[in-house]
Design a protein around this motif. Structure first.
Motif, PDB file in Angstrom:
ATOM      1  N   THR A  63      44.692  68.025 -20.158  1.00 52.35           N
ATOM      2  CA  THR A  63      44.103  69.330 -20.458  1.00 52.35           C
ATOM      3  C   THR A  63      43.499  69.262 -21.854  1.00 52.35           C
ATOM      4  OG1 THR A  63      46.189  70.197 -21.326  1.00 52.35           O
ATOM      5  CG2 THR A  63      45.714  70.600 -18.990  1.00 52.35           C
ATOM      6  N   ARG A  64      42.402  69.994 -22.031  1.00 50.28           N
ATOM      7  CA  ARG A  64      41.725  69.996 -23.326  1.00 50.28           C
ATOM      8  C   ARG A  64      41.472  71.430 -23.754  1.00 50.28           C
ATOM      9  NH1 ARG A  64      36.930  65.981 -24.031  1.00 50.28           N
ATOM     10  NH2 ARG A  64      37.834  65.893 -26.116  1.00 50.28           N
ATOM     11  N   SER A  65      41.592  71.685 -25.037  1.00 52.55           N
ATOM     12  CA  SER A  65      41.300  72.991 -25.595  1.00 52.55           C
ATOM     13  C   SER A  65      39.818  73.065 -25.945  1.00 52.55           C
ATOM     14  CB  SER A  65      42.134  73.220 -26.852  1.00 52.55           C
ATOM     15  OG  SER A  65      41.727  72.322 -27.881  1.00 52.55           O
ATOM     16  N   LEU A  66      39.346  74.255 -26.295  1.00 53.06           N
ATOM     17  CA  LEU A  66      37.952  74.377 -26.710  1.00 53.06           C
ATOM     18  C   LEU A  66      37.660  73.530 -27.947  1.00 53.06           C
ATOM     19  CD1 LEU A  66      35.178  75.639 -26.249  1.00 53.06           C
ATOM     20  CD2 LEU A  66      35.949  77.662 -27.516  1.00 53.06           C
ATOM     21  N   PRO A  67      38.508  73.549 -28.984  1.00 52.14           N
ATOM     22  CA  PRO A  67      38.246  72.648 -30.114  1.00 52.14           C
ATOM     23  C   PRO A  67      38.202  71.179 -29.718  1.00 52.14           C
ATOM     24  CG  PRO A  67      39.795  74.351 -30.775  1.00 52.14           C
ATOM     25  CD  PRO A  67      39.626  74.480 -29.287  1.00 52.14           C
ATOM     26  N   ASP A  68      38.995  70.789 -28.709  1.00 53.84           N
ATOM     27  CA  ASP A  68      38.987  69.389 -28.251  1.00 53.84           C
ATOM     28  C   ASP A  68      37.606  68.977 -27.750  1.00 53.84           C
ATOM     29  OD1 ASP A  68      41.693  69.013 -28.803  1.00 53.84           O
ATOM     30  OD2 ASP A  68      42.327  69.481 -26.752  1.00 53.84           O
ATOM     31  N   LEU A  69      36.856  69.927 -27.162  1.00 53.64           N
ATOM     32  CA  LEU A  69      35.561  69.592 -26.565  1.00 53.64           C
ATOM     33  C   LEU A  69      34.533  69.173 -27.611  1.00 53.64           C
ATOM     34  CD1 LEU A  69      35.147  72.300 -23.760  1.00 53.64           C
ATOM     35  CD2 LEU A  69      36.465  70.172 -23.768  1.00 53.64           C
ATOM     36  N   PHE A  70      34.798  69.494 -28.875  1.00 53.95           N
ATOM     37  CA  PHE A  70      33.879  69.091 -29.944  1.00 53.95           C
ATOM     38  C   PHE A  70      33.952  67.589 -30.210  1.00 53.95           C
ATOM     39  CE2 PHE A  70      34.121  73.589 -30.648  1.00 53.95           C
ATOM     40  CZ  PHE A  70      32.950  73.955 -31.305  1.00 53.95           C
ATOM     41  N   ASP A  71      35.032  66.947 -29.777  1.00 54.12           N
ATOM     42  CA  ASP A  71      35.214  65.507 -30.016  1.00 54.12           C
ATOM     43  C   ASP A  71      35.021  65.123 -31.484  1.00 54.12           C
ATOM     44  OD1 ASP A  71      35.935  64.674 -27.455  1.00 54.12           O
ATOM     45  OD2 ASP A  71      33.855  64.543 -26.786  1.00 54.12           O
ATOM     46  N   GLY A  72      35.522  65.989 -32.368  1.00 52.45           N
ATOM     47  CA  GLY A  72      35.444  65.692 -33.794  1.00 52.45           C
ATOM     48  C   GLY A  72      34.125  66.065 -34.443  1.00 52.45           C
ATOM     49  N   GLY A 104      19.816  61.500 -23.810  1.00 55.15           N
ATOM     50  CA  GLY A 104      19.665  62.684 -24.643  1.00 55.15           C
ATOM     51  C   GLY A 104      20.995  63.156 -25.185  1.00 55.15           C
ATOM     52  N   LEU A 105      22.045  63.085 -24.355  1.00 57.25           N
ATOM     53  CA  LEU A 105      23.364  63.501 -24.808  1.00 57.25           C
ATOM     54  C   LEU A 105      23.909  62.526 -25.855  1.00 57.25           C
ATOM     55  CD1 LEU A 105      25.033  64.811 -21.526  1.00 57.25           C
ATOM     56  CD2 LEU A 105      23.483  65.952 -23.136  1.00 57.25           C
ATOM     57  N   ALA A 106      23.604  61.250 -25.687  1.00 54.53           N
ATOM     58  CA  ALA A 106      24.015  60.270 -26.692  1.00 54.53           C
ATOM     59  C   ALA A 106      23.306  60.535 -28.015  1.00 54.53           C
ATOM     60  CB  ALA A 106      23.715  58.855 -26.202  1.00 54.53           C
ATOM     61  N   GLY A 107      22.036  60.931 -27.927  1.00 53.32           N
ATOM     62  CA  GLY A 107      21.295  61.279 -29.135  1.00 53.32           C
ATOM     63  C   GLY A 107      21.881  62.490 -29.836  1.00 53.32           C
ATOM     64  N   LEU A 108      22.296  63.494 -29.054  1.00 49.43           N
ATOM     65  CA  LEU A 108      22.945  64.667 -29.639  1.00 49.43           C
ATOM     66  C   LEU A 108      24.220  64.264 -30.376  1.00 49.43           C
ATOM     67  CD1 LEU A 108      22.739  67.384 -26.818  1.00 49.43           C
ATOM     68  CD2 LEU A 108      21.499  67.373 -28.988  1.00 49.43           C
ATOM     69  N   ALA A 109      25.021  63.421 -29.727  1.00 49.77           N
ATOM     70  CA  ALA A 109      26.277  62.995 -30.341  1.00 49.77           C
ATOM     71  C   ALA A 109      26.023  62.308 -31.682  1.00 49.77           C
ATOM     72  CB  ALA A 109      27.027  62.060 -29.400  1.00 49.77           C
ATOM     73  N   GLY A 110      24.947  61.540 -31.741  1.00 47.37           N
ATOM     74  CA  GLY A 110      24.606  60.861 -32.980  1.00 47.37           C
ATOM     75  C   GLY A 110      24.209  61.810 -34.096  1.00 47.37           C
ATOM     76  N   ARG A 111      23.840  63.041 -33.720  1.00 48.22           N
ATOM     77  CA  ARG A 111      23.478  64.050 -34.718  1.00 48.22           C
ATOM     78  C   ARG A 111      24.573  65.098 -34.907  1.00 48.22           C
ATOM     79  NH1 ARG A 111      17.995  64.121 -35.712  1.00 48.22           N
ATOM     80  NH2 ARG A 111      18.594  65.400 -37.509  1.00 48.22           N
ATOM     81  N   GLY A 112      25.762  64.821 -34.385  1.00 46.91           N
ATOM     82  CA  GLY A 112      26.887  65.713 -34.626  1.00 46.91           C
ATOM     83  C   GLY A 112      27.051  66.828 -33.624  1.00 46.91           C
ATOM     84  N   VAL A 113      26.439  66.672 -32.420  1.00 51.96           N
ATOM     85  CA  VAL A 113      26.510  67.714 -31.392  1.00 51.96           C
ATOM     86  C   VAL A 113      27.134  67.135 -30.130  1.00 51.96           C
ATOM     87  CG1 VAL A 113      25.222  69.404 -30.031  1.00 51.96           C
ATOM     88  CG2 VAL A 113      24.404  68.774 -32.319  1.00 51.96           C
ATOM     89  N   SER A 114      28.203  67.753 -29.641  1.00 50.95           N
ATOM     90  CA  SER A 114      28.836  67.335 -28.392  1.00 50.95           C
ATOM     91  C   SER A 114      28.336  68.197 -27.240  1.00 50.95           C
ATOM     92  CB  SER A 114      30.354  67.438 -28.500  1.00 50.95           C
ATOM     93  OG  SER A 114      30.857  66.488 -29.411  1.00 50.95           O
ATOM     94  N   TRP A 115      28.503  67.690 -26.029  1.00 51.67           N
ATOM     95  CA  TRP A 115      28.102  68.393 -24.812  1.00 51.67           C
ATOM     96  C   TRP A 115      29.281  68.379 -23.833  1.00 51.67           C
ATOM     97  CZ3 TRP A 115      23.332  70.413 -22.852  1.00 51.67           C
ATOM     98  CH2 TRP A 115      23.355  70.728 -21.480  1.00 51.67           C
ATOM     99  N   ALA A 116      29.490  69.499 -23.152  1.00 54.20           N
ATOM    100  CA  ALA A 116      30.489  69.549 -22.080  1.00 54.20           C
ATOM    101  C   ALA A 116      29.954  70.440 -20.966  1.00 54.20           C
ATOM    102  CB  ALA A 116      31.817  70.088 -22.585  1.00 54.20           C
ATOM    103  N   THR A 117      30.164  70.025 -19.728  1.00 56.96           N
ATOM    104  CA  THR A 117      29.856  70.857 -18.566  1.00 56.96           C
ATOM    105  C   THR A 117      31.175  71.392 -18.033  1.00 56.96           C
ATOM    106  OG1 THR A 117      27.899  69.532 -18.037  1.00 56.96           O
ATOM    107  CG2 THR A 117      28.794  70.925 -16.290  1.00 56.96           C
ATOM    108  N   VAL A 118      31.250  72.707 -17.870  1.00 57.03           N
ATOM    109  CA  VAL A 118      32.489  73.377 -17.490  1.00 57.03           C
ATOM    110  C   VAL A 118      32.220  74.239 -16.267  1.00 57.03           C
ATOM    111  CG1 VAL A 118      34.200  75.088 -18.224  1.00 57.03           C
ATOM    112  CG2 VAL A 118      33.379  73.382 -19.853  1.00 57.03           C
ATOM    113  N   SER A 119      33.175  74.288 -15.349  1.00 56.79           N
ATOM    114  CA  SER A 119      33.028  75.126 -14.156  1.00 56.79           C
ATOM    115  C   SER A 119      34.368  75.756 -13.797  1.00 56.79           C
ATOM    116  CB  SER A 119      32.525  74.299 -12.971  1.00 56.79           C
ATOM    117  OG  SER A 119      32.441  75.111 -11.801  1.00 56.79           O
TER     118      SER A 119
END
Length: 210
Positions: A63-72, A104-119
């Motif tokens: 299980t992951r919390s919302l802060p966990d989804l930031f991956d640091g 594109g998601l890898a590029g975001l991560a390189g700029r300090g942005v994480s992505w998560a799909t939630v349902s």
């Protein structure tokens, strides 16, 4: 060779085509400047604290919390994939997810942005579909939580952006309906984040990272 029976653009001489292209370019530049101005306004939106304690079900029984989804990282984009019921999958959400470029998601991560799909779909419904589609982005279940309701998704799909300051999480932006496609496929995804592209030419508030 068989001639196409569908309607096609008018055929004109090269100089006439260039004149038409140049006229369209003026409008395209105006649209670009308008989008830049909107992005500048978006970076100046206030934010709201998002303090819910959510336990998202992740693959492997974790299980992951919302802060966990930031991956640091400091910024997070969440796409909420519609729950269409047992054995059903939203075709629009499927098309959208199919067209998210992994690079594109890898590029975001390189700029300090994480992505998560939630349902809100249960994880046991999500996992075989993710495997069938070959999707590689983080995909989690918010089943049993109030996350969708707290976001105001109303059982539909939504794109939300969050900013983390230490242990505190804030929501900075959200859009739904056609706004989701517009933001992802006609913008640089960094344009919907609070810090933007962090480039010198951007109109950002004083003190924003560059």
């Amino acid at each position: 060779m068989e001639t196409s029976k569908t309607a096609m653009p008018e055929i004109v001489p090269a100089d006439e085509w260039q004149q038409a292209r140049d006229a369209l370019l003026v409008a395209e530049k105006e649209a670009t400047r308008a989008l830049d101005a909107l992005a500048a306004r978006r970076r100046r939106l206030p934010m709201v604290r998002f303090a819910g304690e959510y336990a998202f079900a992740a693959p492997g029984g974790a299980t992951r919390s919302l802060p966990d989804l930031f991956d640091g990282r400091r910024e997070l984009i969440v796409y909420q994939f519609m729950d269409a019921g047992p054995g059903h999958y939203c075709p629009g959400c499927t098309w959208f997810t199919d067209n998210i470029p992994p690079g594109g998601l890898a590029g975001l991560a390189g700029r300090g942005v994480s992505w998560a799909t939630v349902s809100d779909m249960p994880l046991e419904q999500i996992e075989p579909y993710v495997a069938e589609k070959g999707w590689t982005m983080p995909f989690l279940s918010s089943r049993g939580t109030t996350f969708s309701a707290d976001c105001g998704a109303g059982g539909g799909f939504m794109l939300s952006v969050f900013l983390r300051d230490g242990d505190d999480v804030y929501r900075t932006y959200a859009t739904t309906q056609r706004g989701v496609d517009r933001m992802v496929f006609t913008h640089n995804l960094m344009d919907i984040t609070p810090f933007g592209r962090m480039q010198a030419w951007e109109d950002s508030p004083p003190g924003w990272p560059r």
